[in-house]
Design a protein around this motif. Structure first.
Motif, PDB file in Angstrom:
ATOM      1  N   VAL A 119     -21.889  52.315 -47.118  1.00  0.00           N
ATOM      2  CA  VAL A 119     -20.481  52.000 -47.695  1.00  0.00           C
ATOM      3  C   VAL A 119     -20.755  52.049 -49.287  1.00  0.00           C
ATOM      4  CG1 VAL A 119     -18.620  50.681 -47.730  1.00  0.00           C
ATOM      5  CG2 VAL A 119     -19.399  51.532 -45.471  1.00  0.00           C
ATOM      6  N   VAL A 120     -21.493  51.022 -49.610  1.00  0.00           N
ATOM      7  CA  VAL A 120     -21.406  50.784 -51.102  1.00  0.00           C
ATOM      8  C   VAL A 120     -21.888  51.965 -52.016  1.00  0.00           C
ATOM      9  CG1 VAL A 120     -21.184  48.193 -50.854  1.00  0.00           C
ATOM     10  CG2 VAL A 120     -23.473  49.367 -51.075  1.00  0.00           C
ATOM     11  N   GLN A 121     -23.063  52.443 -51.336  1.00  0.00           N
ATOM     12  CA  GLN A 121     -23.662  53.628 -52.043  1.00  0.00           C
ATOM     13  C   GLN A 121     -22.666  54.813 -52.185  1.00  0.00           C
ATOM     14  OE1 GLN A 121     -25.353  52.028 -53.748  1.00  0.00           O
ATOM     15  NE2 GLN A 121     -27.514  52.162 -53.219  1.00  0.00           N
ATOM     16  N   LEU A 122     -22.148  55.147 -51.232  1.00  0.00           N
ATOM     17  CA  LEU A 122     -21.052  56.304 -50.980  1.00  0.00           C
ATOM     18  C   LEU A 122     -19.871  55.978 -51.835  1.00  0.00           C
ATOM     19  CD1 LEU A 122     -21.353  57.371 -47.134  1.00  0.00           C
ATOM     20  CD2 LEU A 122     -22.020  58.680 -49.143  1.00  0.00           C
ATOM     21  N   PHE A 123     -19.643  54.841 -51.911  1.00  0.00           N
ATOM     22  CA  PHE A 123     -18.333  54.411 -52.583  1.00  0.00           C
ATOM     23  C   PHE A 123     -18.754  54.546 -53.940  1.00  0.00           C
ATOM     24  CE2 PHE A 123     -15.984  51.404 -55.479  1.00  0.00           C
ATOM     25  CZ  PHE A 123     -14.495  51.760 -54.842  1.00  0.00           C
ATOM     26  N   GLU A 124     -19.773  54.219 -54.589  1.00  0.00           N
ATOM     27  CA  GLU A 124     -20.428  54.497 -55.966  1.00  0.00           C
ATOM     28  C   GLU A 124     -20.452  56.004 -56.420  1.00  0.00           C
ATOM     29  OE1 GLU A 124     -20.740  53.233 -59.355  1.00  0.00           O
ATOM     30  OE2 GLU A 124     -20.901  51.732 -57.893  1.00  0.00           O
ATOM     31  N   VAL A 125     -21.015  56.705 -55.417  1.00  0.00           N
ATOM     32  CA  VAL A 125     -21.430  58.248 -55.775  1.00  0.00           C
ATOM     33  C   VAL A 125     -20.164  58.898 -55.438  1.00  0.00           C
ATOM     34  CG1 VAL A 125     -22.785  60.280 -54.583  1.00  0.00           C
ATOM     35  CG2 VAL A 125     -23.937  58.071 -55.036  1.00  0.00           C
ATOM     36  N   LEU A 126     -19.314  58.700 -54.509  1.00  0.00           N
ATOM     37  CA  LEU A 126     -17.853  59.400 -54.206  1.00  0.00           C
ATOM     38  C   LEU A 126     -16.914  59.138 -55.188  1.00  0.00           C
ATOM     39  CD1 LEU A 126     -18.318  59.904 -50.488  1.00  0.00           C
ATOM     40  CD2 LEU A 126     -18.919  61.673 -52.442  1.00  0.00           C
ATOM     41  N   ASP A 127     -17.125  58.299 -56.384  1.00  0.00           N
ATOM     42  CA  ASP A 127     -15.988  57.801 -57.012  1.00  0.00           C
ATOM     43  C   ASP A 127     -15.014  56.815 -56.544  1.00  0.00           C
ATOM     44  OD1 ASP A 127     -15.099  57.502 -59.691  1.00  0.00           O
ATOM     45  OD2 ASP A 127     -13.749  59.098 -59.585  1.00  0.00           O
ATOM     46  N   GLY A 128     -15.247  56.063 -56.042  1.00  0.00           N
ATOM     47  CA  GLY A 128     -14.398  55.024 -55.237  1.00  0.00           C
ATOM     48  C   GLY A 128     -13.665  55.642 -53.980  1.00  0.00           C
ATOM     49  N   PHE A 129     -14.106  56.625 -53.212  1.00  0.00           N
ATOM     50  CA  PHE A 129     -13.403  57.219 -52.276  1.00  0.00           C
ATOM     51  C   PHE A 129     -12.042  58.007 -52.635  1.00  0.00           C
ATOM     52  CE2 PHE A 129     -16.092  54.040 -49.805  1.00  0.00           C
ATOM     53  CZ  PHE A 129     -17.011  55.127 -49.165  1.00  0.00           C
ATOM     54  N   GLY A 130     -11.943  58.046 -54.084  1.00  0.00           N
ATOM     55  CA  GLY A 130     -10.794  58.697 -54.578  1.00  0.00           C
ATOM     56  C   GLY A 130      -9.595  57.595 -54.571  1.00  0.00           C
ATOM     57  N   LEU A 131      -9.664  56.190 -53.990  1.00  0.00           N
ATOM     58  CA  LEU A 131      -8.764  55.130 -54.129  1.00  0.00           C
ATOM     59  C   LEU A 131      -8.746  54.429 -55.335  1.00  0.00           C
ATOM     60  CD1 LEU A 131      -9.713  53.712 -50.587  1.00  0.00           C
ATOM     61  CD2 LEU A 131      -7.963  55.240 -51.093  1.00  0.00           C
ATOM     62  N   MET A 132      -9.940  54.422 -56.111  1.00  0.00           N
ATOM     63  CA  MET A 132      -9.909  53.803 -57.397  1.00  0.00           C
ATOM     64  C   MET A 132     -10.967  54.415 -58.245  1.00  0.00           C
ATOM     65  SD  MET A 132     -11.659  50.198 -56.256  1.00  0.00           S
ATOM     66  CE  MET A 132     -11.791  49.618 -57.705  1.00  0.00           C
ATOM     67  N   LYS A 133     -10.752  54.323 -59.601  1.00  0.00           N
ATOM     68  CA  LYS A 133     -11.554  54.955 -60.549  1.00  0.00           C
ATOM     69  C   LYS A 133     -12.858  54.214 -60.541  1.00  0.00           C
ATOM     70  CE  LYS A 133     -10.642  58.754 -61.962  1.00  0.00           C
ATOM     71  NZ  LYS A 133     -11.133  60.061 -61.856  1.00  0.00           N
ATOM     72  N   ASN A 134     -13.839  54.738 -60.728  1.00  0.00           N
ATOM     73  CA  ASN A 134     -15.074  54.165 -60.822  1.00  0.00           C
ATOM     74  C   ASN A 134     -16.008  54.780 -61.705  1.00  0.00           C
ATOM     75  OD1 ASN A 134     -17.366  52.698 -59.776  1.00  0.00           O
ATOM     76  ND2 ASN A 134     -18.054  53.947 -58.282  1.00  0.00           N
ATOM     77  N   VAL A 135     -16.588  53.778 -62.703  1.00  0.00           N
ATOM     78  CA  VAL A 135     -17.465  54.598 -63.690  1.00  0.00           C
ATOM     79  C   VAL A 135     -18.746  54.474 -63.028  1.00  0.00           C
ATOM     80  CG1 VAL A 135     -18.212  54.053 -65.998  1.00  0.00           C
ATOM     81  CG2 VAL A 135     -16.143  53.602 -65.324  1.00  0.00           C
ATOM     82  N   TYR A 136     -19.524  55.718 -62.882  1.00  0.00           N
ATOM     83  CA  TYR A 136     -20.783  55.820 -62.230  1.00  0.00           C
ATOM     84  C   TYR A 136     -21.801  55.642 -63.358  1.00  0.00           C
ATOM     85  CZ  TYR A 136     -25.020  57.880 -60.416  1.00  0.00           C
ATOM     86  OH  TYR A 136     -26.075  58.011 -59.871  1.00  0.00           O
ATOM     87  N   ASP A 137     -22.621  54.574 -62.866  1.00  0.00           N
ATOM     88  CA  ASP A 137     -23.923  54.155 -63.665  1.00  0.00           C
ATOM     89  C   ASP A 137     -25.178  54.249 -62.605  1.00  0.00           C
ATOM     90  OD1 ASP A 137     -25.875  52.936 -65.200  1.00  0.00           O
ATOM     91  OD2 ASP A 137     -24.857  51.351 -65.786  1.00  0.00           O
ATOM     92  N   ARG A 138     -26.125  54.976 -62.776  1.00  0.00           N
ATOM     93  CA  ARG A 138     -27.232  54.858 -62.008  1.00  0.00           C
ATOM     94  C   ARG A 138     -27.668  53.190 -61.719  1.00  0.00           C
ATOM     95  NH1 ARG A 138     -31.828  58.176 -64.454  1.00  0.00           N
ATOM     96  NH2 ARG A 138     -30.999  57.253 -66.239  1.00  0.00           N
ATOM     97  N   LEU A 139     -27.568  52.549 -62.611  1.00  0.00           N
ATOM     98  CA  LEU A 139     -28.003  51.002 -62.152  1.00  0.00           C
ATOM     99  C   LEU A 139     -27.052  50.292 -61.473  1.00  0.00           C
ATOM    100  CD1 LEU A 139     -29.443  49.707 -65.760  1.00  0.00           C
ATOM    101  CD2 LEU A 139     -30.746  50.452 -63.679  1.00  0.00           C
ATOM    102  N   ASP A 140     -25.965  50.930 -61.241  1.00  0.00           N
ATOM    103  CA  ASP A 140     -24.898  50.432 -60.162  1.00  0.00           C
ATOM    104  C   ASP A 140     -25.443  50.586 -58.585  1.00  0.00           C
ATOM    105  OD1 ASP A 140     -22.883  49.639 -62.158  1.00  0.00           O
ATOM    106  OD2 ASP A 140     -21.529  51.510 -61.700  1.00  0.00           O
ATOM    107  N   LEU A 141     -26.214  51.616 -58.438  1.00  0.00           N
ATOM    108  CA  LEU A 141     -26.924  51.824 -57.183  1.00  0.00           C
ATOM    109  C   LEU A 141     -27.756  50.484 -57.150  1.00  0.00           C
ATOM    110  CD1 LEU A 141     -27.297  55.631 -57.290  1.00  0.00           C
ATOM    111  CD2 LEU A 141     -25.462  54.308 -56.180  1.00  0.00           C
ATOM    112  N   ALA A 142     -28.642  50.207 -57.848  1.00  0.00           N
ATOM    113  CA  ALA A 142     -29.532  49.296 -57.902  1.00  0.00           C
ATOM    114  C   ALA A 142     -28.748  47.776 -57.621  1.00  0.00           C
ATOM    115  CB  ALA A 142     -30.412  49.035 -59.255  1.00  0.00           C
ATOM    116  N   ALA A 143     -27.814  47.516 -58.535  1.00  0.00           N
ATOM    117  CA  ALA A 143     -26.943  46.523 -58.286  1.00  0.00           C
ATOM    118  C   ALA A 143     -26.496  46.215 -57.090  1.00  0.00           C
ATOM    119  CB  ALA A 143     -25.739  46.254 -59.452  1.00  0.00           C
ATOM    120  N   ASN A 144     -25.965  47.550 -56.335  1.00  0.00           N
ATOM    121  CA  ASN A 144     -25.340  47.438 -54.968  1.00  0.00           C
ATOM    122  C   ASN A 144     -26.309  46.980 -53.965  1.00  0.00           C
ATOM    123  OD1 ASN A 144     -23.023  48.393 -55.684  1.00  0.00           O
ATOM    124  ND2 ASN A 144     -23.513  50.652 -55.143  1.00  0.00           N
ATOM    125  N   THR A 145     -27.721  47.476 -54.011  1.00  0.00           N
ATOM    126  CA  THR A 145     -28.788  47.159 -53.497  1.00  0.00           C
ATOM    127  C   THR A 145     -29.229  45.554 -53.555  1.00  0.00           C
ATOM    128  OG1 THR A 145     -29.622  49.281 -53.530  1.00  0.00           O
ATOM    129  CG2 THR A 145     -31.209  47.616 -52.898  1.00  0.00           C
TER     130      THR A 145
END
Length: 157
Positions: free
Chosen positions: A70-96
């Motif tokens: 859920v959190v990784q898809l949210f990140e990669v798919l730009d907030g599922f279109g529900l909210m704007k998300n600024v993509y940063d590769r380190l966000d994936l590490a922070a989610n983990t």
């Protein structure tokens, strides 16, 4: 405290971290502002996922996998279109990291509460601990309340 109440408390803790990260000013301020929300949200999602998977055969593994997806898809798919998300590769590490933190806390709480329930269970067996009998031979607790002698030598059950 019940398992459900603990999970809800930890979800609220994660949501609080997400809401109040903007108020933080201190050491590593830039890191907290950039990645604290990811860690806090992922932490909360893990404990939400534990409620969804509570009845499965592998509730913690299922919860971790579900939360991670859920959190990784949210990140990669730009907030599922529900909210704007600024993509940063380190966000994936922070989610983990948020999920890893949640799993660590979950294991610690489970061990602490498991230790308490084992002590209480032992105190209800006529003053004997759950792991021994009069002869000092270890026993195995089964749901039918029968005990099986464990050890080497001939069995006398």
């Amino acid at each position: 405290m019940s398992r459900r109440a603990q999970d809800v408390l930890f979800v609220l803790l994660g949501v609080s971290g997400l809401v109040f990260k903007g108020q933080y000013s201190g050491p590593a301020d830039e890191l907290v502002q950039s990645y604290g929300g990811n860690i806090a949200a992922s932490f909360a999602v893990y404990f939400l996922a534990t409620r969804v998977t509570a009845r499965s055969n592998l509730p913690h593994a299922s919860a971790a996998a579900l939360a991670f997806m859920v959190v990784q898809l949210f990140e990669v798919l730009d907030g599922f279109g529900l909210m704007k998300n600024v993509y940063d590769r380190l966000d994936l590490a922070a989610n983990t990291a948020g999920i890893a933190l949640a799993i660590t806390l979950d294991v610690i709480v489970k061990r602490i509460s498991g230790g308490r329930s084992a002590r209480l269970e032992g105190s209800t067996l006529g003053g004997q601990g759950a792991g021994s009998n009069d002869a000092g031979t270890p026993k195995c607790h089964q749901s039918s309340m029968k005990y099986v002698r464990v050890g080497s030598g001939p069995s006398s059950s």
